[in-house]
Write an enzyme that holds these catalytic residues in place. Structure first.
Site, PDB file in Angstrom:
ATOM      1  N   ASP A  88     -26.473 -20.494  64.976  1.00 44.43           N
ATOM      2  CA  ASP A  88     -27.655 -20.731  65.805  1.00 44.43           C
ATOM      3  C   ASP A  88     -27.509 -21.981  66.655  1.00 44.43           C
ATOM      4  O   ASP A  88     -27.032 -23.020  66.156  1.00 44.43           O
ATOM      5  CB  ASP A  88     -28.873 -20.972  64.888  1.00 44.43           C
ATOM      6  CG  ASP A  88     -29.783 -19.760  64.786  1.00 44.43           C
ATOM      7  OD1 ASP A  88     -29.649 -18.831  65.602  1.00 44.43           O
ATOM      8  OD2 ASP A  88     -30.634 -19.767  63.880  1.00 44.43           O
ATOM      9  N   GLU A 120     -32.745 -18.381  70.827  1.00 46.56           N
ATOM     10  CA  GLU A 120     -34.054 -17.737  70.912  1.00 46.56           C
ATOM     11  C   GLU A 120     -34.518 -17.694  72.366  1.00 46.56           C
ATOM     12  O   GLU A 120     -34.281 -18.632  73.123  1.00 46.56           O
ATOM     13  CB  GLU A 120     -35.079 -18.531  70.084  1.00 46.56           C
ATOM     14  CG  GLU A 120     -34.792 -18.511  68.598  1.00 46.56           C
ATOM     15  CD  GLU A 120     -35.824 -19.295  67.774  1.00 46.56           C
ATOM     16  OE1 GLU A 120     -36.895 -19.659  68.314  1.00 46.56           O
ATOM     17  OE2 GLU A 120     -35.549 -19.530  66.588  1.00 46.56           O
ATOM     18  N   GLU A 187     -37.578 -10.460  65.506  1.00 44.99           N
ATOM     19  CA  GLU A 187     -38.236 -11.067  64.332  1.00 44.99           C
ATOM     20  C   GLU A 187     -39.757 -10.884  64.408  1.00 44.99           C
ATOM     21  O   GLU A 187     -40.363 -10.960  65.492  1.00 44.99           O
ATOM     22  CB  GLU A 187     -37.895 -12.571  64.249  1.00 44.99           C
ATOM     23  CG  GLU A 187     -38.629 -13.256  63.092  1.00 44.99           C
ATOM     24  CD  GLU A 187     -38.076 -14.624  62.695  1.00 44.99           C
ATOM     25  OE1 GLU A 187     -37.082 -15.083  63.274  1.00 44.99           O
ATOM     26  OE2 GLU A 187     -38.682 -15.224  61.774  1.00 44.99           O
TER      27      GLU A 187
HETATM   28  O1  KIV Z   1     -32.516 -19.163  61.417  1.00 47.33           O
HETATM   29  C1  KIV Z   1     -32.524 -18.051  60.898  1.00 47.33           C
HETATM   30  O2  KIV Z   1     -32.249 -17.921  59.704  1.00 47.33           O
HETATM   31  C2  KIV Z   1     -32.866 -16.909  61.746  1.00 47.33           C
HETATM   32  C3  KIV Z   1     -33.263 -15.592  61.174  1.00 47.33           C
HETATM   33  C4  KIV Z   1     -33.151 -14.509  62.176  1.00 47.33           C
HETATM   34  C5  KIV Z   1     -32.765 -15.154  59.887  1.00 47.33           C
HETATM   35  O3  KIV Z   1     -32.847 -17.058  62.914  1.00 47.33           O
END
Ligand code: KIV
Length: 273
Positions: A88, A120, A187
């Site tokens: 991420d 995101e 989500e």
């Molecule tokens: O940070 C995270 O764990 C996510 C979810 C989609 C599991 O973004």
């Protein structure tokens, strides 16, 4: 030269190709030992910024830093050789400009060795996703409930409950697909909307609090193990209940230390005579 071709990790393109073939399996991972246990069972591991809440006790994912993501990305890469690893991009490390996003994503790829990043955002991030994917950085999109926006949205409620929300999620998913994401996390979105988007986009959708019709599912690993018990959203299933087992182990350890029954002779080094 060896006659054995080295088995390579699944790549983002392999994940994309699974749409329509079989459900895609994913969990978050943050550490080497858990990555080792997960590696035979998942198609991709997500080093999610949820680690801020799950591992560091933060109130939200907003305080997570690039350095935290890199350290845990490296740990997960060391513990895996089969699954694709996606890291991420944390809040504030990519929203300012597409150039900022490229710089952060390139650093994450170089310093961890992972294959892709997740970010995101919907329509507002489409130009950025396009910029990255055109320059060698595979992107996993993330639409619907976006935890990094907690300070403007004000809560973690599920979305898609009125026409305006439905239209936004639909448009966000279409924009991120068009921009070149290899898959899209959906989500906290009501089931029929997640199902409809899954049927419409050509890339896999990965649901979390979305729909069984999504092309794959992801959950937070500590939720799956029943370790993270601060709160349990509706979409979480504890596939094990480790918290009481861990408490019991800690209590037994404390009792044995106090009683001097641990360490026993088998745990101590004696001089040989
Ligand atoms: O940070 C995270 O764990 C996510 C979810 C989609 C599991 O973004």
């Amino acid at each position: 030269m060896s006659v054995h071709a080295a088995k390579r990790r699944l790549a983002p393109a392999d994940i994309k190709a699974l749409k329509g073939e079989r459900p895609i399996v994913s969990l978050t991972a943050y550490t080497t030992p858990v990555a080792k246990l997960l590696d035979p069972h998942v198609d991709f591991m997500l080093v999610g910024d949820s680690l801020g809440m799950v591992l560091y006790g933060l109130d939200s994912t907003v305080g997570v830093t690039v350095e935290m993501m890199i350290a845990h990305g490296q740990a997960v890469m060391r513990g895996s050789s089969n699954a694709c690893v996606v890291v991420d991009l944390p809040f504030g490390s990519y929203q300012q400009s597409k150039e900022q996003a490229f710089e952060t994503a390139a650093r994450v790829l170089k310093e961890t060795g992972c294959s892709a990043v997740k970010l995101e955002g919907g329509g507002e991030m489409a130009e950025t996703v396009h910029f990255l994917t055109q320059r060698g950085i595979p992107v996993l999109g993330h639409v619907g409930l976006m935890p990094q926006l907690i300070n403007t949205t004000g809560g973690y409620r599920s979305l898609g409950r009125n026409d305006k929300e439905v239209e936004k999620i639909r448009k966000d998913a279409a924009a991120i697909e068009e921009a070149g994401a290899f898959a899209i996390v959906i989500e906290g979105t009501v089931e029929p909307v997640a199902r409809e988007i899954t049927a419409q986009v050509k890339v896999p959708t990965i649901g979390i609090g979305a729909s069984p019709a999504c092309d794959g599912q992801v959950l937070v690993v500590d939720d799956v193990l029943g370790i993270f018990t601060d709160f349990k959203p509706r979409f979480v299933k504890h596939f094990a209940n480790l918290a009481p087992l861990m408490s019991e182990a800690f209590a037994t350890y404390a009792a044995e230390v106090k009683a001097r029954s641990f360490p026993g002779p088998e745990h101590t080094f004696q001089l040989k005579r």
